[in-house]
Design an enzyme around this catalytic site. Structure first.
Site, PDB file in Angstrom:
ATOM      1  N   HIS A  43       0.836  -1.203   0.000  1.00 18.51           N
ATOM      2  CA  HIS A  43       0.000   0.000   0.000  1.00 18.51           C
ATOM      3  C   HIS A  43       0.869   1.251   0.000  1.00 18.51           C
ATOM      4  O   HIS A  43       2.065   1.176   0.262  1.00 18.51           O
ATOM      5  CB  HIS A  43      -0.901   0.013   1.240  1.00 18.51           C
ATOM      6  CG  HIS A  43      -0.123   0.163   2.513  1.00 18.51           C
ATOM      7  ND1 HIS A  43       0.417  -0.917   3.189  1.00 18.51           N
ATOM      8  CD2 HIS A  43       0.270   1.251   3.205  1.00 18.51           C
ATOM      9  CE1 HIS A  43       1.080  -0.486   4.247  1.00 18.51           C
ATOM     10  NE2 HIS A  43       1.019   0.819   4.282  1.00 18.51           N
ATOM     11  N   HIS A 131       5.345   7.103  -0.930  1.00 19.17           N
ATOM     12  CA  HIS A 131       6.221   5.964  -1.237  1.00 19.17           C
ATOM     13  C   HIS A 131       5.482   4.670  -0.938  1.00 19.17           C
ATOM     14  O   HIS A 131       4.519   4.659  -0.167  1.00 19.17           O
ATOM     15  CB  HIS A 131       7.500   6.036  -0.408  1.00 19.17           C
ATOM     16  CG  HIS A 131       7.258   5.885   1.066  1.00 19.17           C
ATOM     17  ND1 HIS A 131       6.865   6.941   1.871  1.00 19.17           N
ATOM     18  CD2 HIS A 131       7.298   4.803   1.879  1.00 19.17           C
ATOM     19  CE1 HIS A 131       6.692   6.504   3.100  1.00 19.17           C
ATOM     20  NE2 HIS A 131       6.937   5.207   3.141  1.00 19.17           N
TER      21      HIS A 131
HETATM   22  P1  2AM Z   1       6.109   3.072   5.991  1.00 16.28           P
HETATM   23  O1  2AM Z   1       5.635   2.425   4.745  1.00 16.28           O
HETATM   24  O2  2AM Z   1       6.851   4.339   5.731  1.00 16.28           O
HETATM   25  O3  2AM Z   1       6.809   2.163   6.931  1.00 16.28           O
HETATM   26  C1  2AM Z   1       1.196   1.058   8.609  1.00 16.28           C
HETATM   27  O4  2AM Z   1       2.040   0.896   9.698  1.00 16.28           O
HETATM   28  C2  2AM Z   1       1.741   2.061   7.627  1.00 16.28           C
HETATM   29  O5  2AM Z   1       1.833   3.330   8.259  1.00 16.28           O
HETATM   30  C3  2AM Z   1       3.119   1.737   7.087  1.00 16.28           C
HETATM   31  O6  2AM Z   1       3.044   1.781   5.685  1.00 16.28           O
HETATM   32  C4  2AM Z   1       4.020   2.827   7.614  1.00 16.28           C
HETATM   33  O7  2AM Z   1       4.780   3.516   6.688  1.00 16.28           O
HETATM   34  C5  2AM Z   1       3.086   3.902   7.992  1.00 16.28           C
HETATM   35  N1  2AM Z   1       3.610   4.667   9.104  1.00 16.28           N
HETATM   36  C6  2AM Z   1       3.939   5.972   9.079  1.00 16.28           C
HETATM   37  N2  2AM Z   1       4.361   6.391  10.267  1.00 16.28           N
HETATM   38  C7  2AM Z   1       4.333   5.308  11.085  1.00 16.28           C
HETATM   39  C8  2AM Z   1       4.664   5.102  12.452  1.00 16.28           C
HETATM   40  N3  2AM Z   1       5.108   6.090  13.247  1.00 16.28           N
HETATM   41  N4  2AM Z   1       4.541   3.856  12.933  1.00 16.28           N
HETATM   42  C9  2AM Z   1       4.106   2.839  12.149  1.00 16.28           C
HETATM   43  N5  2AM Z   1       3.761   2.989  10.881  1.00 16.28           N
HETATM   44  C10 2AM Z   1       3.865   4.194  10.335  1.00 16.28           C
END
Ligand code: 2AM
Length: 190
Positions: A43, A131
């Site tokens: 996603h 991203h």
């Molecule tokens: P990421 O792809 O940059 O790791 C579910 O956890 C989604 O939320 C993940 O895709 C994650 O992004 C994003 N996300 C953003 N901030 C986060 C945080 N502080 N903790 C966990 N997930 C986060």
């Protein structure tokens, strides 16, 4: 009860998912310890919200997802990259070359809706960088091979997709990885 939630654009197209899986295979082939994202979990996050009470989840469904109006738009997924950078990869992702302004607009709409509900901006949140995470790095063995792969694929075309829905997702963390479930969906106009 509190739920861990976030808002995202899912990758639903099986063709695109299989291309992303192939890319994940090449990341894995470097031998660097990592936790790849499961194919059904791929996603693009618009906004990570975190743990919130169930009542607030209902409000987010109604006031943020329920009111989200947008036209469908196309994305081009292109280029491997890493946070914080290719020489110190912790999160390896595919970038968004075309359509990133559409995602940014959705991010801003969601942020505005959350603010109306009194949800504070993410702590330490920097500028939103669209991203698609492929893997999280868990160790430094063979890291040079991964850095090389990332640098060599900086402009690699992965594929295209049309954004027609935005989903509120629930995340349950387990020892075997997160389990995501859709709680609500906003569909594009038309
Ligand atoms: P990421 O792809 O940059 O790791 C579910 O956890 C989604 O939320 C993940 O895709 C994650 O992004 C994003 N996300 C953003 N901030 C986060 C945080 N502080 N903790 C966990 N997930 C986060």
């Amino acid at each position: 009860m509190a739920l861990r939630v976030f808002i995202a654009v899912d990758i639903d197209d099986p063709m695109l998912v299989s291309r992303l899986e192939r890319l994940i295979d090449s990341l894995r082939a470097t031998g660097v310890p990592m936790k790849p994202v499961e194919p059904e979990n791929l996603h693009i996050t618009l906004r990570f919200i975190g743990e919130v009470p169930e009542g607030l989840v209902e409000e987010i469904k109604r006031e943020v997802i329920g009111r989200l109006e947008f036209d469908p738009f196309d994305l081009e997924l292109r280029g491997l990259g890493a946070f914080p950078g290719p020489y110190r990869p912790r999160v390896v992702w595919v970038g968004v070359s075309e359509g990133s302004e559409g995602l940014r607009r959705l991010h801003d709409l969601v942020e505005e809706g959350l603010r109306r509900l009194g949800v504070p901006p993410e702590r330490g949140a920097k500028e939103y960088v669209p991203h698609l995470t492929l893997a999280r790095i868990k160790g430094s063995r063979n890291l040079q091979a991964l850095t090389k792969l990332i640098l060599e694929h900086g402009d690699y075309l992965v594929g295209r997709m049309r954004v027609t829905s935005v989903r509120l997702k629930k995340s349950t963390l387990t020892r075997r990885g997160p389990i995501y479930e859709t709680l609500a969906e906003a569909r594009a106009r038309g």
